[in-house]
Design an enzyme around this catalytic site. Structure first.
Site, PDB file in Angstrom:
ATOM      1  N   HIS A 208       1.580   6.813  -0.483  1.00 26.53           N
ATOM      2  CA  HIS A 208       0.742   6.008   0.408  1.00 26.53           C
ATOM      3  C   HIS A 208      -0.674   5.988  -0.149  1.00 26.53           C
ATOM      4  O   HIS A 208      -1.276   7.034  -0.357  1.00 26.53           O
ATOM      5  CB  HIS A 208       0.753   6.631   1.815  1.00 26.53           C
ATOM      6  CG  HIS A 208       0.170   5.768   2.873  1.00 26.53           C
ATOM      7  ND1 HIS A 208      -1.189   5.592   3.025  1.00 26.53           N
ATOM      8  CD2 HIS A 208       0.762   5.028   3.833  1.00 26.53           C
ATOM      9  CE1 HIS A 208      -1.405   4.774   4.043  1.00 26.53           C
ATOM     10  NE2 HIS A 208      -0.242   4.421   4.548  1.00 26.53           N
TER      11      HIS A 208
ATOM     12  N   HIS B  30       0.800  -1.224   0.000  1.00 24.57           N
ATOM     13  CA  HIS B  30       0.000   0.000   0.000  1.00 24.57           C
ATOM     14  C   HIS B  30       0.837   1.280   0.000  1.00 24.57           C
ATOM     15  O   HIS B  30       0.297   2.370  -0.140  1.00 24.57           O
ATOM     16  CB  HIS B  30      -0.936   0.023   1.215  1.00 24.57           C
ATOM     17  CG  HIS B  30      -0.202   0.269   2.501  1.00 24.57           C
ATOM     18  ND1 HIS B  30       0.628  -0.674   3.055  1.00 24.57           N
ATOM     19  CD2 HIS B  30      -0.153   1.362   3.292  1.00 24.57           C
ATOM     20  CE1 HIS B  30       1.153  -0.161   4.165  1.00 24.57           C
ATOM     21  NE2 HIS B  30       0.690   1.062   4.326  1.00 24.57           N
TER      22      HIS B  30
END
Length: 158
Positions: free
Chosen positions: A81, A66
């Protein structure tokens, strides 16, 4: 005499994402909104493609896919992110195309994510670009508000 006034190149940075460009302070996560990890910007994504915003080296890709940390050729460290609390997805919904230590060129596809899956399984799909090593006194300013395309200049470092 005027060279220093007009000759100075702006320190701009492109968006890795396509979507709606927002201040990092609008991120629906206190740690990011309060710049605890650094200043940067947020994009509400229009799609799940993530591109290298500059020629960079991939420092690390989180095991959960992620997020990743990169460093530009001139030494600026930044983290990409995807989503809020997406570490809990354990990599589901993410496909990463790069690995630790890899050199990438501006425009290379770094990863894709399933926007519907992230929206359904995480509190937010907000995408962040965080500068983790800005010098004291430097800050990030949006060049515009609203829609931004991936690889379009999004912010200026002041």
């Amino acid at each position: 005499m005027f060279g220093s006034l007009f000759g100075k190149k702006k320190d701009t940075f492109a968006s890795p994402f396509t979507g709606t460009l927002c201040s990092i302070t609008e991120t629906p996560d206190e740690a990011f909104a309060e710049k605890m990890n650094g200043d940067g910007f947020m994009v509400q994504p229009a799609d799940g493609d993530v591109f290298a915003p500059a020629d960079s080296t991939v420092n690390f890709v989180f095991e959960t896919k992620h997020a990743m940390g990169l460093t530009t050729k001139d030494g600026r460290e930044y983290m990409l992110h995807i989503g809020i609390d997406t570490v809990n997805l354990k990599g589901n919904g993410f496909t990463v195309f790069v690995k630790d230590g890899q050199a990438v060129k501006k425009g290379d596809k770094l990863m894709t994510f399933d926007t519907a899956y992230v929206k359904a399984n995480a509190p937010s799909d907000a995408c962040l670009c965080v500068f983790t090593d800005l010098p004291e006194g430097k800050e990030v300013a949006l060049l515009k508000s609203g829609n931004v395309k991936a690889l379009e200049d999004a912010v200026e470092i002041l």
